[in-house]
Design a protein around this motif. Structure first.
Motif, short mmCIF file in Angstrom:
data_model
loop_
_atom_site.label_atom_id
_atom_site.label_comp_id
_atom_site.label_asym_id
_atom_site.label_seq_id
_atom_site.Cartn_x
_atom_site.Cartn_y
_atom_site.Cartn_z
N LEU A 23 0.79 -0.79 0.33
CA LEU A 23 -0.03 -0.11 0.94
C LEU A 23 1.07 0.95 -0.15
CD1 LEU A 23 -2.72 -1.00 2.28
CD2 LEU A 23 -3.14 -1.29 0.08
N HIS A 24 2.04 1.16 0.72
CA HIS A 24 3.09 2.24 1.36
C HIS A 24 3.42 2.88 -0.75
CE1 HIS A 24 6.16 5.21 2.21
NE2 HIS A 24 5.40 5.35 3.58
N ALA A 25 4.35 1.38 -0.86
CA ALA A 25 4.90 1.55 -2.59
C ALA A 25 3.07 2.09 -2.99
CB ALA A 25 5.46 0.55 -2.82
N LEU A 26 2.63 2.41 -3.74
CA LEU A 26 1.70 1.70 -4.41
C LEU A 26 1.19 3.35 -4.66
CD1 LEU A 26 -0.17 -1.06 -4.75
CD2 LEU A 26 1.08 0.29 -6.24
N LEU A 27 0.92 4.34 -3.32
CA LEU A 27 0.70 5.16 -2.94
C LEU A 27 2.05 6.34 -2.70
CD1 LEU A 27 -1.80 4.61 0.25
CD2 LEU A 27 -2.44 5.37 -2.20
N ARG A 28 3.22 5.85 -2.83
CA ARG A 28 4.03 7.39 -2.30
C ARG A 28 5.28 7.26 -3.36
NH1 ARG A 28 4.57 9.08 2.62
NH2 ARG A 28 2.30 9.73 3.93
N ALA A 29 5.03 6.24 -4.47
CA ALA A 29 6.05 5.93 -5.63
C ALA A 29 5.64 6.82 -6.21
CB ALA A 29 6.39 4.66 -5.49
N ARG A 30 6.89 7.86 -6.74
CA ARG A 30 6.67 8.46 -7.78
C ARG A 30 7.19 7.90 -9.23
NH1 ARG A 30 10.72 13.68 -6.48
NH2 ARG A 30 9.83 13.67 -8.08
N GLN A 31 7.51 6.94 -9.80
CA GLN A 31 7.58 6.25 -10.60
C GLN A 31 7.06 5.22 -11.05
OE1 GLN A 31 8.48 8.46 -13.24
NE2 GLN A 31 9.39 9.99 -12.36
N PRO A 32 6.35 5.37 -11.84
CA PRO A 32 5.81 3.51 -11.72
C PRO A 32 6.90 2.71 -11.61
CG PRO A 32 5.37 4.14 -13.83
CD PRO A 32 6.16 6.05 -13.38
N GLN A 33 7.94 2.32 -12.35
CA GLN A 33 8.37 1.25 -12.58
C GLN A 33 9.54 0.99 -10.99
OE1 GLN A 33 8.41 3.74 -14.07
NE2 GLN A 33 11.39 4.70 -14.85
N SER A 34 9.48 1.66 -10.09
CA SER A 34 9.61 1.96 -9.37
C SER A 34 8.44 1.65 -8.58
CB SER A 34 10.03 3.83 -8.82
OG SER A 34 10.14 3.09 -6.89
N ALA A 35 7.38 1.70 -8.48
CA ALA A 35 6.12 0.88 -7.79
C ALA A 35 6.89 -0.66 -8.10
CB ALA A 35 5.01 1.83 -7.89
N LEU A 36 6.75 -1.12 -9.21
CA LEU A 36 6.46 -2.15 -9.81
C LEU A 36 7.48 -2.82 -9.20
CD1 LEU A 36 4.89 -4.56 -11.35
CD2 LEU A 36 6.21 -3.18 -13.61
#
Length: 478
Positions: A23-36
């Motif tokens: 949840l934190h990664a999905l809400l706070r990551a600035r780049q989609p590749q970082s979140a993925l």
């Protein structure tokens, strides 16, 4: 309690932690590749992936930097209004052609941008052969303060020369402060800044890595290069290292361009340094506003970028400036991994008839970056962007020239690391004189460079193209 119950509790805790981390990664990551990437790691190894995310994936520096920059910006504006300098020294837009006014407005009021100030002069200094003697002279002449921020501070000859000059200034009562990057200072055996520390000169490292408490933010680097000596300033892309002096006896040389800055813009460079100093040390004295007297007829504006600034100020600025181009664009950068937005801006400029030229080094100091860059170049070539390779030695120059008026100089490379992860500092200069001088320099480089063609890239062996594509996949982290 049986081991089955213990195992069940551990697994339950791991999955609960993984759920929170996702949840934190999905809400706070600035780049989609970082979140993925983080979500994939967490789902694959819930416990280990979650622990790694909470240790390395959360940018704890961001909120602290945002608050610091917001506070100092607020104090700066209050001081400018109180001193009557808010509009002083600015060249009225009516002195410029309408298209020039458009390009000058791109950076106005943007996050990370200082106010545009007039009455400045910028002198290009080519390689350490020209830059270092002038910088050392400024340190030797300083009577009040010497502030130095650099990514790399090393060198048996010139690193020692700078250390000697800084120590001499400190001993004669000058306020000397040195800020070096925590990762940039790791390589090499000659570290003159350590001698300064031993002699009592205030020297601090920017977010140095350490195990306890865990601090492994290899991406949060201070890549800025600033030297302020009383009323003179220097900035650009040049570190302090013997390799930048073409006459030095080193196995490798690195070409670069630095700039002597004179006029009110030095006050903005000074504040930029003090903001970094406050970030590292907690000693916040940015309230002492100082803008030197006018020294020329060039407009300038400092633009800072890094964690703590909303979005990507330099990337947004470059895209906006490129969209204003009417005749020509010249880019010089050592590392060329442009994000989609910047690629689109260059392609759009070429499509409307603007001459777009990108000058890259023929040989890079990091081969894998060159491989990834080769994979990104074909779409640009297909759409009219011309790309050239500058012969050795390795060129570390970072310049953007637009039409006959605009210059962007500083520390930013055109790659994801500089545009999104590092702390960077650039200066916009609006000056036909400086633009013409740097176009002459670019023309001299183009005269000895070779043009990259689409045919050459597409005729590379399959193994080479696969290698380049594999390197490109990791381009957000190179």
């Amino acid at each position: 309690m049986s081991w089955q119950w213990i195992l069940s509790l551990v697994l339950a805790a791991g999955y609960a932690l993984a759920f929170i981390a996702v949840l934190h990664a999905l809400l706070r990551a600035r780049q989609p590749q970082s979140a993925l990437g983080w979500v994939a790691a967490i789902l694959t190894l819930p416990l280990l992936g979650s622990m790694a995310y909470f240790i390395f994936g959360i940018n704890r520096v961001d909120s602290r930097a945002a608050k610091l920059m917001s506070d100092t910006a607020e104090r700066r504006m209050k001081a400018l209004k109180a001193s009557g300098l808010l509009s002083g020294g600015r060249v009225p837009p009516t002195l410029f052609a309408p298209d020039t006014c458009e390009i000058m407005r791109v950076g106005e009021g943007k996050p990370g941008s200082f106010r545009r100030l007039g009455c400045n002069h910028f002198t290009p200094l080519f390689n350490g052969d020209e830059a270092y003697p002038r910088m050392l002279e400024a340190i030797a002449s300083a009577r009040h303060e010497v502030f130095l921020c650099t990514y790399i501070f090393q060198g048996r000859v010139y690193g020692k020369a700078f250390a000697d000059a800084l120590l001499a200034a400190h001993r004669r009562g000058v306020d000397v402060r040195v800020l070096v990057d925590g990762m940039g200072t790791l390589p090499g055996f000659h570290k003159p800044w350590k001698r300064l520390q031993r002699e009592g000169v205030p020297v601090h490292r920017f977010i140095p890595p350490h195990l306890l408490p865990p601090q492994m933010s290899v991406n949060l680097r201070n890549h800025r290069k600033v030297l302020v000596c009383d009323g003179e300033g220097f900035t650009g892309g040049m570190n302090i290292d013997d390799v930048h002096v073409m006459a030095s006896r080193t196995r490798e040389h690195v070409q670069d361009v630095h700039f002597l800055c004179e006029g009110p813009i030095v006050g903005e460079l000074r504040e930029a340094f003090l903001m970094d100093w406050a970030f590292v040390t907690g000693q916040d004295d940015t309230g002492r506003l100082y803008l030197p007297c006018g020294a020329g007829a060039m407009d300038g504006r400092v633009v800072m970028d890094g964690p703590g600034t909303p979005n990507d100020p330099v990337q947004d600025l470059l895209c906006g400036v490129i969209s204003c181009a009417r005749r020509r664009i010249t880019v010089m950068t050592p590392y060329f991994l442009p994000p989609r937005e910047l690629t689109s801006a260059l392609v759009s400029a070429a499509a409307r008839g603007v001459e777009v030229r990108v000058i890259l080094p023929a040989v890079l100091d990091h081969a894998y970056v060159e491989w990834a860059s080769d994979h990104t170049i074909p779409p640009l070539l297909e759409n009219g962007v011309r790309i050239f390779r500058q012969p050795a030695p390795f060129a570390h120059t970072k310049l953007l020239l637009v039409d006959d008026i605009y210059v962007c100089l500083g520390s930013t490379n055109l790659d994801p690391r500089s545009l999104s992860l590092n702390f960077e500092l650039n200066v916009e200069v609006f000056s036909p004189e400086l633009n013409a001088r740097l176009h002459e320099f670019a023309a001299s480089v183009l005269a000895v460079s070779h043009e990259v063609t689409l045919e050459n890239l597409l005729s590379q062996p399959l193994a080479v193209r696969l290698r380049n594509a594999a390197a490109w996949i990791f381009s957000p982290y190179l």
